[in-house]
Design an enzyme around this catalytic site. Structure first.
Site, PDB file in Angstrom:
ATOM      1  NE  ARG A 193      19.051 -10.495  -4.341  1.00 15.92           N
ATOM      2  CZ  ARG A 193      19.348  -9.477  -5.129  1.00 15.92           C
ATOM      3  NH1 ARG A 193      20.371  -9.581  -5.954  1.00 15.92           N
ATOM      4  NH2 ARG A 193      18.626  -8.372  -5.116  1.00 15.92           N
ATOM      5  CD  GLU A 316      13.236  -6.159  -0.947  1.00 16.55           C
ATOM      6  OE1 GLU A 316      14.311  -5.643  -0.621  1.00 16.55           O
ATOM      7  OE2 GLU A 316      13.114  -7.352  -1.305  1.00 16.55           O
ATOM      8  NE  ARG A 361      16.286  -1.727   4.400  1.00 17.47           N
ATOM      9  CZ  ARG A 361      16.736  -2.357   3.311  1.00 17.47           C
ATOM     10  NH1 ARG A 361      17.219  -1.664   2.294  1.00 17.47           N
ATOM     11  NH2 ARG A 361      16.728  -3.670   3.253  1.00 17.47           N
ATOM     12  CG  ASP A 390      18.659  -7.360   2.905  1.00 19.15           C
ATOM     13  OD1 ASP A 390      18.493  -7.005   1.734  1.00 19.15           O
ATOM     14  OD2 ASP A 390      18.385  -8.491   3.324  1.00 19.15           O
ATOM     15  CD  GLU A 412      14.520 -14.682   6.298  1.00 13.67           C
ATOM     16  OE1 GLU A 412      15.025 -13.970   5.406  1.00 13.67           O
ATOM     17  OE2 GLU A 412      13.287 -14.761   6.491  1.00 13.67           O
ATOM     18  CD  GLU A 418      20.844 -10.339  -1.444  1.00  9.46           C
ATOM     19  OE1 GLU A 418      20.387  -9.267  -1.845  1.00  9.46           O
ATOM     20  OE2 GLU A 418      20.209 -11.131  -0.680  1.00  9.46           O
ATOM     21  CD1 TRP A 568      16.518  -0.232  -1.809  1.00  9.15           C
ATOM     22  CD2 TRP A 568      15.617   0.420  -3.757  1.00  9.15           C
ATOM     23  NE1 TRP A 568      15.384  -0.986  -2.032  1.00  9.15           N
ATOM     24  CE2 TRP A 568      14.815  -0.616  -3.220  1.00  9.15           C
ATOM     25  CE3 TRP A 568      15.234   0.972  -4.981  1.00  9.15           C
ATOM     26  CZ2 TRP A 568      13.675  -1.093  -3.854  1.00  9.15           C
ATOM     27  CZ3 TRP A 568      14.107   0.494  -5.608  1.00  9.15           C
ATOM     28  CH2 TRP A 568      13.337  -0.530  -5.054  1.00  9.15           C
TER      29      TRP A 568
HETATM   30  O1  GCW Z   1      18.059  -9.438   0.592  1.00  7.10           O
HETATM   31  C1  GCW Z   1      17.020  -8.885  -0.076  1.00  7.10           C
HETATM   32  C2  GCW Z   1      17.221  -9.393  -1.447  1.00  7.10           C
HETATM   33  C3  GCW Z   1      15.958  -9.745  -2.163  1.00  7.10           C
HETATM   34  C4  GCW Z   1      15.092 -10.575  -1.220  1.00  7.10           C
HETATM   35  C5  GCW Z   1      14.799  -9.770   0.027  1.00  7.10           C
HETATM   36  C6  GCW Z   1      14.008 -10.533   1.050  1.00  7.10           C
HETATM   37  C7  GCW Z   1      13.577 -12.305  -1.796  1.00  7.10           C
HETATM   38  O2  GCW Z   1      17.943  -8.477  -2.151  1.00  7.10           O
HETATM   39  O3  GCW Z   1      16.325 -10.446  -3.305  1.00  7.10           O
HETATM   40  O4  GCW Z   1      13.890 -10.938  -1.834  1.00  7.10           O
HETATM   41  O5  GCW Z   1      15.973  -9.367   0.645  1.00  7.10           O
HETATM   42  O6  GCW Z   1      14.604 -10.996   2.015  1.00  7.10           O
HETATM   43  O7  GCW Z   1      12.817 -10.659   0.910  1.00  7.10           O
END
Ligand code: GCW
Length: 736
Positions: A193, A316, A361, A390, A412, A418, A568
């Site tokens: 990213r 992930e 989610r 996210d 965070e 992104e 997703w």
């Molecule tokens: O935002 C998502 C991203 C991933 C990232 C993940 C995370 C580092 O698409 O690329 O992985 O979150 O925050 O862990």
């Protein structure tokens, strides 16, 4: 980048103008953004004279590397702004800048005031006009040398902003202990990213070659109070824990140290197994426990002030305690135990959503962590993304904030954009960060803001922090665009003071980065403050989310429904069909509302609240339902998409009108990027309206233009080489 003939004409015109004007002002080429907001450009006129009278020389009572960094910064700043090097002196005279701590001279406490210094703590400072040995001086006082460094940057910032220096009386201290930039940088210098070139950390040439850029990075961080850096991607590689790489990290730590910056590493939960040094990664296995303790000892021998580890576990495809049927707390505490003897901390991410879990989610992390409140070791911070999904253009705040009173909770946020147009779109994130920090969780009644959760004042925590996913890369302007620098700046300012005013922060940044010309500052700040709402409007209005293209997340993809994991797919989030749209998260649906305090749940349950910001995040409505705005859901949706595009158009013309007030190079770059942003905002608008129209089958209201292309055209757009893709880690083979 999407192709749009009309705006290509704009870009062509801009390119010609840029070449002509850059040719005319050759010296302006220096304005490539490398200096960031630390542009110590000459101060003219009365402001110069006033500043010069109060900066006749630099007298530092101490001589540590931190003090030397402060003196060097003052010297280069004053030279740039006032001309003529000052250098360091031992003689105090009228106009001297004196730097000291009470241990270096009791007069420091006498002048700065014991109470002030007490309030300054370990990193705070006092900058004060006072008398010293009979001379009128500017005193920078602090309890520790790092406070002197922060005080020096503050004094320079005041000068850059032409603030009055006659009766200075500034005292400040950070509200959070850890103010950390997380670099998602990989060993091969790719960045997950990342939209600003390669990783600045050239591990291949470390420890032998120290790129001067590392020092400029440290200066930039220190100038906004950032005191921690995680060099590597949370989708971690365990190579960083090998002896050769620990030596490389130690070399970087030595560059960061004089700027008050501690270094941290992202680690794989099962690093010992991954490195083939233990048979299992089980946190109960004595060999694994011993390995982590030995590894921590090894690191602290090389880096005595190492900060600690950051872990992405059970997320992930990353390994974690779930692999051993253990809780997140059990997993975290094992690693934290290895760091504790050295004073190290563990930042344990709460970004978890399971491979197989039919649950909504956005509820999963709450369900996983809430029951573990009070079970994490004292040196663990649970690091929680601002929203439960996210890093979307707008999310409701994560319900974990305030829900774990006996746990150190850390925020965070993401600086790298992104989901907000990469580094091309001008989106001032200070507004987003502040919106999150001022969100009231009602954990202990009104006033239980996220800022008070993470600064520890709500539940009496002393281990506190805020992390930002960095937008830094090897691009000359560091961040991929001049305006993305403002997000790095704003992150630092808000991590230092979560109550900070995003408008004031934007104004300070504009004045330090461009000029103090009011005819420039006001329109640019206005443009920045409109930009965040604009991106929400043209991408995900009314609480929509996660409707972007797959993998690289570049551009719209609300039609996507064929990915292997349901959560997703964009359709999973908008639930649009012939009847209506929106994710029912009320009691009749996934009941995610129940994860919030009653006062918050009541507000979010109200379909008239918050200017409809979270409407379709929590509610599934019919297209024909009437809203508090007087429009139907369908008309409101198309209205907001269109509003987003016109806001960007307004931002671009506002910028164009400032051409004579900005150096050609940065003017051109921003103008060209605004051209791209307009094109992409239009693309988002048209693609989403085309798709949702295919669901609603409703006509567009008067004044709402039809999409330029049929839906199929938008669905056919493919971008194989969009930047920032997560590099599949060869061991774990994860990419999405
Ligand atoms: O935002 C998502 C991203 C991933 C990232 C993940 C995370 C580092 O698409 O690329 O992985 O979150 O925050 O862990």
């Amino acid at each position: 980048m999407i192709f749009r003939p009309v705006l290509t004409v704009r870009c062509a015109l801009l390119a010609i103008m840029a070449v002509v004007s850059v040719a005319q002002a050759a010296d302006a080429l220096a304005e490539d953004g490398y200096q960031l907001w630390l542009r110590y450009t000459p101060v003219a006129g009365a402001a110069r004279d006033a500043a010069a009278a109060r900066a006749t020389g630099i007298v530092a009572l101490g001589d540590s590397p931190v003090v030397r960094a402060a003196v060097a910064e003052l010297d280069s700043g004053l030279t740039g702004m006032l001309g003529g090097a000052r250098g360091r002196s031992t003689v105090v005279a009228d106009g001297s800048i004196v730097l000291g701590t009470p241990t270096q001279s009791p007069e420091v406490a006498a002048r700065a005031g014991a109470l002030r210094l007490a309030a300054a703590g370990a990193e705070g400072f006092v900058v004060q006009s006072t008398r010293w040995q009979g001379h009128a001086v500017t005193l920078i006082a602090a309890n520790r040398d790092v406070g002197l460094l922060y005080g020096a940057f503050r004094l320079l910032a005041l000068m850059q902003r032409h603030e009055p220096l006659t009766t200075l009386d500034v005292h400040d201290a950070p509200h959070l202990k850890l103010r950390v930039l997380d670099h998602w940088d990989n060993p091969d210098r790719s960045i997950e990213r990342g939209y600003a070139g390669q990783s600045i950390w050239d591990f291949w040439r470390l420890p032998g070659y120290l790129d001067p850029r590392y020092t400029d990075y440290a200066r930039a961080d220190a100038s906004v109070g950032i005191n921690g850096v995680v060099f590597n991607n949370v989708s971690a590689s365990s190579v960083y824990l090998t002896p050769r790489w620990i030596a490389k990290v130690a070399a970087l730590a030595a560059v960061m140290r004089p700027y008050g910056i501690r270094v941290y590493l992202s680690v794989l939960f099962n690093s010992s197994l991954d490195l083939g040094e233990t048979k299992s990664g089980d946190p109960r296995d004595p060999a694994v426990i011993a390995w982590w303790h030995a590894k921590a000892d090894e690191i602290y021998r090389a880096i005595p002030d190492f900060g600690g580890f950051l872990v992405k576990a059970d997320s992930e495809g990353q390994p974690g305690p779930r692999d051993y049927h253990l809780t997140q707390a059990q997993g975290a505490n094992m690693i934290a135990g290895a760091l504790a003897p050295h004073g190290g901390v563990l930042m344990w991410r709460a970004f978890i959503y399971a491979t197989q879990d039919a649950q909504d989610r956005v509820r999963q992390a709450y369900r996983e962590f809430k029951p573990l409140d009070g079970q994490f070791a004292p040196n663990v911070l649970v690091q929680i993304k601002n929203g439960p999904l996210d890093f979307q253009p707008r999310e409701p705040v994560h319900p974990l904030f305030g829900a774990m009173p006996r746990t150190n909770e850390m925020l965070e946020v993401q600086l790298t954009k992104e989901y907000l147009g990469f580094s091309t779109h001008l989106v001032y994130l200070g507004a987003l960060f502040s919106e999150v920090l001022q969100w009231d969780t009602f954990a202990h009644g009104a006033g239980s803001t996220v800022a008070h959760v993470i600064d520890g004042s709500l539940d009496g925590h002393t281990l506190t922090g805020m992390a930002g996913v960095s937008n830094v890369g090897t691009d000359r302007d560091w961040a991929g665009s001049i305006f993305d620098q403002a997000d790095w700046y704003a992150f630092g300012r808000l991590a230092w003071d979560p109550e900070g005013d995003p408008k004031q922060i934007a104004s300070d940044w504009v004045r330090m980065t461009f000029s103090n010309d009011p005819a420039l500052v006001a329109p640019v700040v206005n443009m920045m403050l409109r930009s965040r709402e604009a991106v929400v409007d043209y991408m995900t209005p009314l609480g929509l989310a996660h409707i972007m293209a797959t993998g690289h997340h570049y551009g719209p993809g609300p039609w996507i429904s064929n990915l292997s994991r349901p959560e997703w797919n964009p359709v999973y989030y908008h639930h649009a069909d012939a009847n209506g749209i929106g994710f029912d998260r009320t009691a009749t649906g996934s009941d995610a509302l129940a994860d919030y305090a009653p006062e918050v749940a009541r507000r979010l349950a109200d379909t008239t609240a918050d200017d409809l910001k979270y409407l379709l995040w929590f509610h599934h409505l019919r297209w024909s339902d009437h809203l508090v705005s007087g429009r139907t859901v369908w008309d409101e949706l198309t209205f907001r998409y269109s509003r987003g595009v016109s806001t960007v158009r307004g931002m671009a013309s506002s910028w164009d009108s400032l051409k004579s007030r900005i150096d050609p190079q940065r003017f051109y770059e921003t103008a060209a990027f605004l051209g791209e942003q307009q094109a992409e905002a239009q693309w988002w608008r048209d693609a989403c309206i085309a798709y949702f129209a295919s669901q609603s089958k409703l006509p567009l209201a008067a004044g709402i233009a039809a999409p330029e292309h049929p839906l199929a055209w938008y669905e056919e757009q493919v971008y194989r080489y969009a930047p920032g893709r997560s590099q599949p880690d060869p061991d774990h083979g994860v990419a999405h």
